[in-house]
Write an enzyme that holds these catalytic residues in place. Structure first.
Site, PDB file in Angstrom:
ATOM      1  N   ASP A  53      -5.471  -8.074   1.808  1.00  0.00           N
ATOM      2  CA  ASP A  53      -4.861  -6.766   1.567  1.00  0.00           C
ATOM      3  C   ASP A  53      -4.913  -6.373   0.103  1.00  0.00           C
ATOM      4  OD1 ASP A  53      -4.062  -6.451   4.119  1.00  0.00           O
ATOM      5  OD2 ASP A  53      -1.994  -7.077   3.804  1.00  0.00           O
ATOM      6  N   LYS A  74      -5.463  -0.510   1.251  1.00  0.00           N
ATOM      7  CA  LYS A  74      -5.578   0.812   0.664  1.00  0.00           C
ATOM      8  C   LYS A  74      -6.254   0.697  -0.697  1.00  0.00           C
ATOM      9  CE  LYS A  74      -1.727   3.029   1.806  1.00  0.00           C
ATOM     10  NZ  LYS A  74      -0.382   3.585   1.663  1.00  0.00           N
ATOM     11  N   MET A 187       9.028  -1.095  -0.765  1.00  0.00           N
ATOM     12  CA  MET A 187       8.393   0.174  -0.395  1.00  0.00           C
ATOM     13  C   MET A 187       9.334   1.365  -0.588  1.00  0.00           C
ATOM     14  SD  MET A 187       6.360  -0.999   3.047  1.00  0.00           S
ATOM     15  CE  MET A 187       7.513  -2.258   3.583  1.00  0.00           C
TER      16      MET A 187
END
Ligand code: SAH
Length: 268
Positions: A53, A74, A187
């Site tokens: 990741d 991402k 987050m």
């Protein structure tokens, strides 16, 4: 470092060997290679394929020059790979007889969708193992000099996600505030203003110590110490970026005390 080689060689017989066709779902810790577990170092040394990741520090991958690398995160504003595509890749690689290391930031079972991947592997009949990692909350608190628990200050610590803040799926922040226990939010950078407002509506004093810790344990680590009432505005003014964790509670005040004592010890 010969001493490190010797220590690892003594531990090696206690470690499991990585069998072809197996998937190890592992946590790489908060970033710094020193926070890797020995199990994960052994996995890096044996893997044929690594599916990783965006939160996995690239320095960690240097330990596995033999492995083919599959980035699944991402990058540059592009959306993350779909969870179904990731699990499909893990299953395909395992069926080809690869030793597959699925590497995630922190701990795979803490806000890391490791549970979903484990379920998918189990359903597909792929043998797998979970290797825990240092979750970023504990890595970041240690790195910033904030004890997760401190006798006299707290009897619990809450790990929460700010991902859904402000949506119908949100947590009851007021209920968390009423526990009087420190809260670490993963987050939560984008929704920091909403979270701090909800905590204050729940009765948390605006003057409660608060901190933001970004890129913890890496050379880019940044720490902002503030209060619940001011953290969101100060974080924005200081240009804090992801990944970052917010911490609310009296434990944050320990940082200044520890840093001051450290400074005195060094100058003595
Ligand atoms: N499984 C991971 C969490 C993944 S969710 C773990 O156990 O740590 C992603 C969130 O983790 C980020 O938004 C941020 O809040 C936090 N995070 C991960 N690495 C971090 C780091 N090095 N510094 C600060 N926060 C981090």
């Amino acid at each position: 470092m010969a001493i490190l080689d010797q220590a690892l060689a003594r531990l090696a017989p206690k470690l499991s060997s990585f069998d072809p066709g197996h998937v190890w779902l592992a946590g790489a810790g908060p970033g710094h290679a020193g926070a890797l577990t020995i199990d994960v170092v052994a996995a890096l040394g044996q893997a044929d394929a690594i599916v990783y990741d965006a939160l996995v520090d690239s320095s960690v991958l240097d330990a596995a020059p033999q492995a083919e690398l599959h980035f699944m995160g991402k990058r540059g504003g592009k959306a993350s790979a779909a969870q179904d595509d990731i699990t499909a890749l893990l299953v395909t690689l395992a069926r080809r007889g690869r030793r597959v290391l699925r590497l995630k930031g922190g701990d795979p079972y803490v806000f890391g969708r490791g549970g979903e991947e484990a379920l998918a592997l189990a359903r597909a009949g792929i043998p797998f193992r979970i290797l825990s990692g240092v979750t970023s909350a504990f890595g970041a608190l240690a790195s910033a000099g904030i004890p997760a628990t401190m006798r006299g200050l707290n009897k619990a610590i809450i790990l929460a996600t700010g991902h859904a803040a402000g949506t119908s799926d949100d947590l009851d922040w007021a209920a968390l505030a009423r526990t009087g226990q420190p809260i670490v939010v993963y987050m939560g950078l984008k929704t920091l203003g909403r979270i701090t407002s909800a905590l204050m509506e729940g009765g948390l004093a605006a003057s409660t110590p608060a901190a933001l810790i970004a890129a913890a344990t890496t050379p880019a680590e940044r720490v902002l110490v503030s209060t619940v009432g001011r953290l969101a505005a100060e974080a924005e003014a200081a240009g804090f970026a992801s990944p970052a964790l917010a911490v609310f509670g009296e434990i944050v005040s320990m940082r200044a005390e520890l840093m001051e004592l450290e400074r005195l010890a060094r100058s003595a």
